[in-house]
Design a protein around this motif. Structure first.
Motif, PDB file in Angstrom:
ATOM      1  N   MET A 211       0.722  -1.186   0.196  1.00  0.00           N
ATOM      2  CA  MET A 211       0.200   0.077   0.219  1.00  0.00           C
ATOM      3  C   MET A 211       0.826   1.640   0.237  1.00  0.00           C
ATOM      4  O   MET A 211       0.085   2.230  -0.419  1.00  0.00           O
ATOM      5  N   THR A 212       1.975   0.945   0.746  1.00  0.00           N
ATOM      6  CA  THR A 212       2.924   2.159   1.051  1.00  0.00           C
ATOM      7  C   THR A 212       3.578   2.850  -1.005  1.00  0.00           C
ATOM      8  O   THR A 212       3.073   3.851  -1.012  1.00  0.00           O
ATOM      9  N   ALA A 213       4.050   1.223  -1.322  1.00  0.00           N
ATOM     10  CA  ALA A 213       4.376   1.734  -2.672  1.00  0.00           C
ATOM     11  C   ALA A 213       2.857   2.235  -4.101  1.00  0.00           C
ATOM     12  O   ALA A 213       3.789   3.015  -5.011  1.00  0.00           O
ATOM     13  N   VAL A 214       1.723   1.874  -3.493  1.00  0.00           N
ATOM     14  CA  VAL A 214       1.105   2.334  -3.992  1.00  0.00           C
ATOM     15  C   VAL A 214       0.486   3.510  -4.281  1.00  0.00           C
ATOM     16  O   VAL A 214       0.821   4.813  -4.666  1.00  0.00           O
ATOM     17  N   GLY A 215       1.317   4.204  -2.555  1.00  0.00           N
ATOM     18  CA  GLY A 215       0.523   5.677  -2.724  1.00  0.00           C
ATOM     19  C   GLY A 215       1.811   6.393  -3.448  1.00  0.00           C
ATOM     20  O   GLY A 215       1.077   7.260  -3.424  1.00  0.00           O
ATOM     21  N   ALA A 216       2.913   5.872  -3.533  1.00  0.00           N
ATOM     22  CA  ALA A 216       4.021   6.545  -4.430  1.00  0.00           C
ATOM     23  C   ALA A 216       3.679   6.373  -5.438  1.00  0.00           C
ATOM     24  O   ALA A 216       4.034   7.489  -6.223  1.00  0.00           O
ATOM     25  N   ALA A 217       2.805   5.327  -6.357  1.00  0.00           N
ATOM     26  CA  ALA A 217       3.162   5.535  -7.207  1.00  0.00           C
ATOM     27  C   ALA A 217       1.601   5.759  -8.946  1.00  0.00           C
ATOM     28  O   ALA A 217       1.984   6.642  -9.341  1.00  0.00           O
ATOM     29  N   VAL A 218       0.663   6.190  -7.550  1.00  0.00           N
ATOM     30  CA  VAL A 218       0.045   6.956  -7.991  1.00  0.00           C
ATOM     31  C   VAL A 218      -0.416   8.749  -7.755  1.00  0.00           C
ATOM     32  O   VAL A 218      -0.632   8.744  -6.539  1.00  0.00           O
ATOM     33  N   PRO A 219      -0.197   8.987  -8.559  1.00  0.00           N
ATOM     34  CA  PRO A 219      -0.646  11.114  -8.187  1.00  0.00           C
ATOM     35  C   PRO A 219      -1.823  11.256  -8.515  1.00  0.00           C
ATOM     36  O   PRO A 219      -1.912  12.933  -7.644  1.00  0.00           O
ATOM     37  N   ASP A 220      -2.940  10.916  -8.664  1.00  0.00           N
ATOM     38  CA  ASP A 220      -4.262  11.459  -8.885  1.00  0.00           C
ATOM     39  C   ASP A 220      -5.062  10.976  -7.795  1.00  0.00           C
ATOM     40  O   ASP A 220      -6.483  10.642  -7.595  1.00  0.00           O
ATOM     41  N   TRP A 221      -4.673  10.514  -6.397  1.00  0.00           N
ATOM     42  CA  TRP A 221      -5.589  10.635  -5.252  1.00  0.00           C
ATOM     43  C   TRP A 221      -6.772  11.000  -4.802  1.00  0.00           C
ATOM     44  O   TRP A 221      -6.383  12.558  -4.865  1.00  0.00           O
TER      45      TRP A 221
END
Length: 387
Positions: A247-257
């Protein structure tokens, strides 16, 4: 309570059939239903069909009933058969009083009741402790697509005659009669593609749905994309063994939260970059979104028809479908629904279990789309939708 535990095992990939369920219930009734160790060994002896099921059983049991007692973690010596029969006959069926020398602990019913209630709770209304328990249950999920017969064949006892292997066997025997060699097609699960909406309207559900996607990636052939204002492929980030690191890696990879939603443009981008090149062909594509569209709904309808023509099955999981009085009247949802094969809920753990059953083809009661448009009542031919 116990049936809910078996459903969680099925969602984790354990082949707990109806016969195994009945055997489990009989075993628990013969032992002590209120003692965690008895429930543990009764389930392990009746619900697990092989070594692959043991690890999943341990994880689901720990998430459902709490941590396993010490006596379940190490092998125990088998008692004499006569003594076991004597205890099973004399012990009251409903007794939950621990025997002398047994470590104290909360009753199984008190632990499992909270997990059973949690299965039907909306993700948006969970507190911190409930979310932690939810994360443990989601980590045990397994998402597999429907089995399909591939072009490859393998040796089998029954099936068509394999001429090459049969001739080689005859030559090896010098022309003497030999048993016919046969082969059969190999069954493989279809690829599953998850498109997870991470826009602002999906903020209460995005974390749970991405953890569900993490378990799916760990289980089999699954590709995951996030959709909002951009399309981001996060399969590599979700391949971490630890869910929190993933989840930490996804948070860093997704720019449009928590941004807007442009479903039509992003579905088109997915089809142009990955779908038509093979990722969506014959696959089961699952969209986890509430259907809110800031762009052109007509564009979304066109791209959904393209997707429906490529994929084996298109499933839409909407967390807001479970709300009382819900109707798919949003512009994006109304435009996409005629090209959706199954329209299910996605707001709770039980809803995700049903979604997993639909994906693997085990749930025939889902809201499946037919040739009739349920929004306008006008008849439409599915072949025209695929055009």
């Amino acid at each position: 309570m116990l049936i809910g535990f078996v459903r969680a095992l099925r969602a984790a990939g354990v082949d707990a059939s109806t016969e195994r369920l009945y055997a489990f219930l009989r075993a628990v009734a013969a032992l002590r239903p209120g003692v965690r160790a008895d429930v543990y060994w009764a389930g392990r002896a009746t619900l697990c069909g092989g070594h692959d099921d043991l690890e999943r059983y341990e994880r689901v049991f720990a998430a459902y009933f709490g941590s396993c007692p010490e006596e379940t973690a190490r092998p125990v010596r088998a008692a004499p058969a006569a003594r076991l029969r004597l205890v099973a006959r004399e012990a009251p069926v409903g007794s939950s009083t621990p025997s002398e020398g047994e470590p104290p602990g909360p009753p199984v019913a008190a632990l499992a009741s909270s997990a059973e209630v949690l299965r039907h709770r909306d993700f948006a209304g969970l507190d911190t402790a409930e979310r932690a328990q939810l994360h443990s249950l989601l980590a045990a999920f397994a998402l597999r697509g429907q089995a399909r017969r591939s072009a490859r064949r393998r040796p089998a006892r029954r099936g068509e005659v394999d001429p090459r292997r049969t001739v080689r066997e005859l030559l090896r025997r010098g022309g003497e009669p030999a048993r016919l060699r046969r082969h059969a097609r190999v069954e493989r699960p279809r690829r599953v593609v998850l498109l997870v909406d991470v826009s602002g309207s999906m903020a209460p559900y995005a974390d749970a749905l991405l953890r569900f996607a993490h378990a799916a990636v760990r289980a089999g052939r699954t590709e995951v994309f996030t959709i909002g204002t951009r399309l981001t492929r996060v399969t590599r980030e979700l391949s971490h063994r630890d869910p929190d690191l993933a989840m930490t890696a996804v948070g860093a990879a997704v720019p449009d939260w928590r941004g807007g939603t442009r479903l039509g443009e992003l579905v088109r981008e997915f089809l142009n970059r990955w779908g038509q090149r093979g990722m969506a062909r014959g696959a089961i594509v699952v969209l986890l979104s509430d259907g809110w569209e800031r762009g052109d709904p007509e564009l979304l309808g066109q791209q959904m028809r393209r997707l429906h023509a490529l994929a084996h099955q298109v499933v839409w999981a909407n967390p807001r479908k479970a709300r009382p009085g819900y109707a798919p009247l949003a512009a994006g949802m109304a435009a996409a629904l005629p090209s959706v094969d199954a329209f299910v809920e996605g707001h709770s753990l039980a809803a995700l279990e049903r979604l997993a059953a639909v994906v693997r083809g085990a749930d025939a009661s889902a809201d499946r789309r037919t040739g009739v448009d349920r929004l306008t009542g006008a008849a439409r031919v599915r072949g025209a939708d695929r055009a």
